[in-house]
Design a protein around this motif. Structure first.
Motif, PDB file in Angstrom:
ATOM      1  N   LEU A 117       1.238  -0.873  -0.019  1.00 11.46           N
ATOM      2  CA  LEU A 117       0.112  -0.360  -0.183  1.00 11.46           C
ATOM      3  C   LEU A 117       0.973   1.962  -0.122  1.00 11.46           C
ATOM      4  CD1 LEU A 117      -2.443  -0.868   2.793  1.00 11.46           C
ATOM      5  CD2 LEU A 117      -3.395  -0.858  -0.125  1.00 11.46           C
ATOM      6  N   PHE A 118       2.198   1.855   0.624  1.00  5.94           N
ATOM      7  CA  PHE A 118       2.713   2.183   0.901  1.00  5.94           C
ATOM      8  C   PHE A 118       4.570   1.633   0.577  1.00  5.94           C
ATOM      9  CE2 PHE A 118      -0.587   3.388   4.289  1.00  5.94           C
ATOM     10  CZ  PHE A 118      -1.425   3.908   3.259  1.00  5.94           C
ATOM     11  N   PRO A 119       4.718   1.767  -0.333  1.00  5.01           N
ATOM     12  CA  PRO A 119       5.980   1.619  -1.022  1.00  5.01           C
ATOM     13  C   PRO A 119       7.104   2.231  -0.795  1.00  5.01           C
ATOM     14  CG  PRO A 119       4.093   1.799  -2.737  1.00  5.01           C
ATOM     15  CD  PRO A 119       3.490   2.174  -1.920  1.00  5.01           C
ATOM     16  N   ILE A 120       6.449   3.915  -0.614  1.00  7.16           N
ATOM     17  CA  ILE A 120       8.003   4.542  -0.039  1.00  7.16           C
ATOM     18  C   ILE A 120       8.117   3.882   1.855  1.00  7.16           C
ATOM     19  CG2 ILE A 120       6.359   6.095   1.220  1.00  7.16           C
ATOM     20  CD1 ILE A 120       8.971   7.179  -1.144  1.00  7.16           C
ATOM     21  N   LEU A 121       7.180   3.596   2.152  1.00  6.71           N
ATOM     22  CA  LEU A 121       7.816   3.222   2.872  1.00  6.71           C
ATOM     23  C   LEU A 121       9.207   2.103   3.520  1.00  6.71           C
ATOM     24  CD1 LEU A 121       4.752   2.661   5.224  1.00  6.71           C
ATOM     25  CD2 LEU A 121       6.912   5.034   5.258  1.00  6.71           C
ATOM     26  N   ARG A 122       9.035   1.580   2.991  1.00  3.42           N
ATOM     27  CA  ARG A 122      10.037  -0.129   2.943  1.00  3.42           C
ATOM     28  C   ARG A 122      11.013   0.848   2.605  1.00  3.42           C
ATOM     29  NH1 ARG A 122       9.241  -5.116   1.352  1.00  3.42           N
ATOM     30  NH2 ARG A 122       7.765  -5.125   0.074  1.00  3.42           N
ATOM     31  N   GLN A 123      11.623   2.374   1.406  1.00  2.00           N
ATOM     32  CA  GLN A 123      12.477   2.252   0.927  1.00  2.00           C
ATOM     33  C   GLN A 123      13.073   3.132   2.571  1.00  2.00           C
ATOM     34  OE1 GLN A 123      10.717   4.311  -2.517  1.00  2.00           O
ATOM     35  NE2 GLN A 123      12.662   5.916  -2.589  1.00  2.00           N
ATOM     36  N   PHE A 124      12.311   4.066   2.816  1.00  2.00           N
ATOM     37  CA  PHE A 124      12.459   4.590   4.769  1.00  2.00           C
ATOM     38  C   PHE A 124      12.417   3.554   5.474  1.00  2.00           C
ATOM     39  CE2 PHE A 124      11.042   8.450   2.319  1.00  2.00           C
ATOM     40  CZ  PHE A 124      11.985   8.881   1.100  1.00  2.00           C
ATOM     41  N   LEU A 125      12.714   2.447   5.133  1.00  2.00           N
ATOM     42  CA  LEU A 125      12.687   1.935   7.013  1.00  2.00           C
ATOM     43  C   LEU A 125      13.357   1.806   8.185  1.00  2.00           C
ATOM     44  CD1 LEU A 125      11.781  -1.951   5.699  1.00  2.00           C
ATOM     45  CD2 LEU A 125      10.237  -0.471   6.708  1.00  2.00           C
ATOM     46  N   ARG A 126      14.837   2.650   7.119  1.00  2.00           N
ATOM     47  CA  ARG A 126      15.758   3.067   8.194  1.00  2.00           C
ATOM     48  C   ARG A 126      15.961   4.070   8.638  1.00  2.00           C
ATOM     49  NH1 ARG A 126      18.795  -1.462   9.022  1.00  2.00           N
ATOM     50  NH2 ARG A 126      18.584  -2.881   7.750  1.00  2.00           N
ATOM     51  N   ARG A 127      15.266   5.281   8.074  1.00  2.00           N
ATOM     52  CA  ARG A 127      14.914   6.811   8.744  1.00  2.00           C
ATOM     53  C   ARG A 127      14.116   7.125   9.853  1.00  2.00           C
ATOM     54  NH1 ARG A 127      14.015  10.556   3.422  1.00  2.00           N
ATOM     55  NH2 ARG A 127      15.454   9.388   2.464  1.00  2.00           N
ATOM     56  N   ARG A 128      14.716   8.227  10.304  1.00  2.00           N
ATOM     57  CA  ARG A 128      14.108   8.627  11.261  1.00  2.00           C
ATOM     58  C   ARG A 128      12.591   9.523  11.309  1.00  2.00           C
ATOM     59  NH1 ARG A 128      17.256  10.821  16.243  1.00  2.00           N
ATOM     60  NH2 ARG A 128      18.153  12.482  14.360  1.00  2.00           N
ATOM     61  N   GLY A 129      11.487   8.882  11.746  1.00  2.00           N
ATOM     62  CA  GLY A 129      10.321   8.808  11.723  1.00  2.00           C
ATOM     63  C   GLY A 129       9.906  10.644  11.731  1.00  2.00           C
ATOM     64  N   GLY A 130      10.700  11.136  12.501  1.00  2.00           N
ATOM     65  CA  GLY A 130      11.418  12.742  12.143  1.00  2.00           C
ATOM     66  C   GLY A 130      11.342  13.658  11.211  1.00  2.00           C
ATOM     67  N   ASP A 131      11.979  12.416  10.106  1.00  2.00           N
ATOM     68  CA  ASP A 131      12.753  12.888   9.190  1.00  2.00           C
ATOM     69  C   ASP A 131      11.928  12.946   7.938  1.00  2.00           C
ATOM     70  OD1 ASP A 131      15.314  13.957  10.794  1.00  2.00           O
ATOM     71  OD2 ASP A 131      15.546  11.553   9.846  1.00  2.00           O
ATOM     72  N   LEU A 132      10.698  12.449   8.333  1.00  2.00           N
ATOM     73  CA  LEU A 132       9.549  12.061   7.014  1.00  2.00           C
ATOM     74  C   LEU A 132       9.084  13.381   6.583  1.00  2.00           C
ATOM     75  CD1 LEU A 132       8.715   9.044   7.608  1.00  2.00           C
ATOM     76  CD2 LEU A 132      10.263   9.235   6.505  1.00  2.00           C
ATOM     77  N   SER A 133       8.432  13.798   5.939  1.00  2.00           N
ATOM     78  CA  SER A 133       7.884  15.027   5.058  1.00  2.00           C
ATOM     79  C   SER A 133       6.114  14.569   6.255  1.00  2.00           C
ATOM     80  CB  SER A 133       7.612  14.839   3.603  1.00  2.00           C
ATOM     81  OG  SER A 133       6.388  13.601   3.138  1.00  2.00           O
ATOM     82  N   GLN A 139       1.484   8.668   5.963  1.00  2.00           N
ATOM     83  CA  GLN A 139       1.085   7.167   5.373  1.00  2.00           C
ATOM     84  C   GLN A 139       1.708   5.929   6.732  1.00  2.00           C
ATOM     85  OE1 GLN A 139       3.517   8.431   2.050  1.00  2.00           O
ATOM     86  NE2 GLN A 139       1.631   8.350   0.802  1.00  2.00           N
ATOM     87  N   LEU A 140       2.790   6.576   7.591  1.00  2.00           N
ATOM     88  CA  LEU A 140       3.453   5.965   8.343  1.00  2.00           C
ATOM     89  C   LEU A 140       2.446   5.393   9.604  1.00  2.00           C
ATOM     90  CD1 LEU A 140       5.704   4.032   9.949  1.00  2.00           C
ATOM     91  CD2 LEU A 140       6.427   6.577  10.236  1.00  2.00           C
ATOM     92  N   ALA A 141       1.477   6.790   9.749  1.00  2.00           N
ATOM     93  CA  ALA A 141       0.610   6.825  10.806  1.00  2.00           C
ATOM     94  C   ALA A 141      -0.273   5.577  10.287  1.00  2.00           C
ATOM     95  CB  ALA A 141       0.389   7.469  11.361  1.00  2.00           C
ATOM     96  N   ILE A 142      -1.121   5.652   9.224  1.00  2.00           N
ATOM     97  CA  ILE A 142      -2.360   4.196   8.641  1.00  2.00           C
ATOM     98  C   ILE A 142      -1.162   3.114   8.272  1.00  2.00           C
ATOM     99  CG2 ILE A 142      -3.408   3.911   7.057  1.00  2.00           C
ATOM    100  CD1 ILE A 142      -3.461   7.045   6.365  1.00  2.00           C
ATOM    101  N   ALA A 143      -0.349   3.425   8.418  1.00  2.00           N
ATOM    102  CA  ALA A 143       1.261   1.586   7.928  1.00  2.00           C
ATOM    103  C   ALA A 143       1.230   1.113   8.999  1.00  2.00           C
ATOM    104  CB  ALA A 143       2.469   1.912   7.808  1.00  2.00           C
ATOM    105  N   ARG A 144       1.452   1.847  10.107  1.00  2.00           N
ATOM    106  CA  ARG A 144       1.168   1.300  11.739  1.00  2.00           C
ATOM    107  C   ARG A 144       0.018   0.911  12.411  1.00  2.00           C
ATOM    108  NH1 ARG A 144       3.581   5.960  16.051  1.00  2.00           N
ATOM    109  NH2 ARG A 144       1.143   6.402  15.910  1.00  2.00           N
ATOM    110  N   ALA A 145      -1.049   1.291  12.138  1.00  2.00           N
ATOM    111  CA  ALA A 145      -2.093   1.158  12.249  1.00  2.00           C
ATOM    112  C   ALA A 145      -2.647   0.211  11.681  1.00  2.00           C
ATOM    113  CB  ALA A 145      -3.881   1.869  12.193  1.00  2.00           C
ATOM    114  N   LEU A 146      -1.836  -0.641  10.533  1.00  2.00           N
ATOM    115  CA  LEU A 146      -2.652  -1.059   9.650  1.00  2.00           C
ATOM    116  C   LEU A 146      -1.517  -3.033   9.721  1.00  2.00           C
ATOM    117  CD1 LEU A 146      -3.112  -0.690   6.001  1.00  2.00           C
ATOM    118  CD2 LEU A 146      -5.516  -0.865   7.796  1.00  2.00           C
ATOM    119  N   THR A 147      -0.977  -2.442  10.536  1.00  2.00           N
ATOM    120  CA  THR A 147       0.323  -3.865  11.369  1.00  2.00           C
ATOM    121  C   THR A 147      -0.564  -4.647  12.159  1.00  2.00           C
ATOM    122  OG1 THR A 147       2.294  -2.200  10.232  1.00  2.00           O
ATOM    123  CG2 THR A 147       2.132  -3.723  12.269  1.00  2.00           C
TER     124      THR A 147
END
Ligand SMILES: Nc1ncnc2c1ncn2[C@@H]1O[C@H](COP(=O)(O)OP(=O)(O)OP(=O)(O)O)[C@@H](O)[C@H]1O
Ligand SMILES: [Mg+2]
Length: 230
Positions: A117-133, A139-147
């Motif tokens: 659903l959110f391919p960009i997150l795989r690319q950014f797996l090691r990035r800190r949450g605070g560094d995302l736009s 998208q991360l918040a939705i992905a976390r809920a879906l996890t």
């Protein structure tokens, strides 16, 4: 399905929700609309167990969950994306996602579907949450809920402060979850234009009450708009 029946919620002496009822069915999107401060987030927090209600019932899949702790409601299949996203800025994307596995059986992993659903997150797996736009954080918040593999997904103003291209993407995901994956979705929105594209049912709140609600097809645009401008 979710049936919220006549719930009351007060903060001290101030009444915030008065006899609020909404429902959400698998395969459908229920939009909760209303201006600032009418009680939309309080209603969502009550459903997920972060506020204790003083009256009414919260039935999920036939069971009254109003007495359950938030973690137990999560285990029962209720997923929640809070207003303002509330991701952990100093944890990586991977770690943010894994926080949702705390209540899951041991050895559980982040589902592959989340990355589909959110391919960009795989690319950014090691990035800190605070560094995302902002949009990526949403998208991360939705992905976390879906996890946590919910069957009900509650999203509180997911488009707030987000650029149009990401809003489109979030709309696509919401539609897909409801239509293809049979989720029951509750979506809180301030903007009717976004809501009406997705909603099967709507509930318009005014000062702690549902002033107008029902199937989208049966409601008049003008009546909804009027309540959103008072
Ligand atoms: N923890 C709290 N303690 C006391 N009052 C609160 C608390 N949380 C919310 N309120 C009040 O309850 C009312 C409803 O707030 P709520 O956040 O649910 O509204 P909302 O519809 O989500 O608004 P917005 O569109 O700005 O997100 C507001 O008057 C708010 O100030
Ligand atoms: Mg709110």
């Amino acid at each position: 399905m979710l049936r919220v029946e006549g719930i009351d919620l007060s903060y001290g002496a101030s009444r915030c929700l008065r006899g609020v009822s909404i429902e959400a069915n698998p395969g459908q999107v229920t939009c909760v609309l209303g201006r600032n401060g009418v009680g939309k987030s309080s209603l969502m927090r009550a459903i997920v167990g972060l506020e204790r209600i003083q009256g009414g019932r919260i039935l999920w899949e036939g069971r009254d969950v109003a007495g359950l702790a938030p973690a137990d409601r999560a285990r029962a299949g209720i997923g929640y994306v809070p207003q303002g996203r509330e991701i952990f800025p100093f944890l990586t994307v991977q770690e943010n996602l894994e926080t949702a596995l705390a209540a899951a059986p041991r050895g559980s992993k982040v589902p592959e579907e989340v990355f589909a659903l959110f391919p960009i997150l795989r690319q950014f797996l090691r990035r800190r949450g605070g560094d995302l736009s902002g949009g990526q954080q949403q998208q991360l918040a939705i992905a976390r809920a879906l996890t946590a593999r919910p069957r009900l997904l509650i999203l509180d103003e997911p488009t707030e402060g987000i650029q149009p291209s990401v809003i489109k993407d979030i709309a696509r995901v919401i539609r897909l979850l409801a239509r293809e994956k049979n989720f029951a979705v509750v979506l809180v929105e301030q903007y009717y234009e976004f809501a009406r594209e997705l909603a099967d049912r709507i509930a318009v709140m005014v000062r702690g009450e549902v002033a107008l609600g029902g199937a989208m097809a049966e409601l008049e645009d003008e009546a909804v708009r009027r309540l959103l401008t008072v």
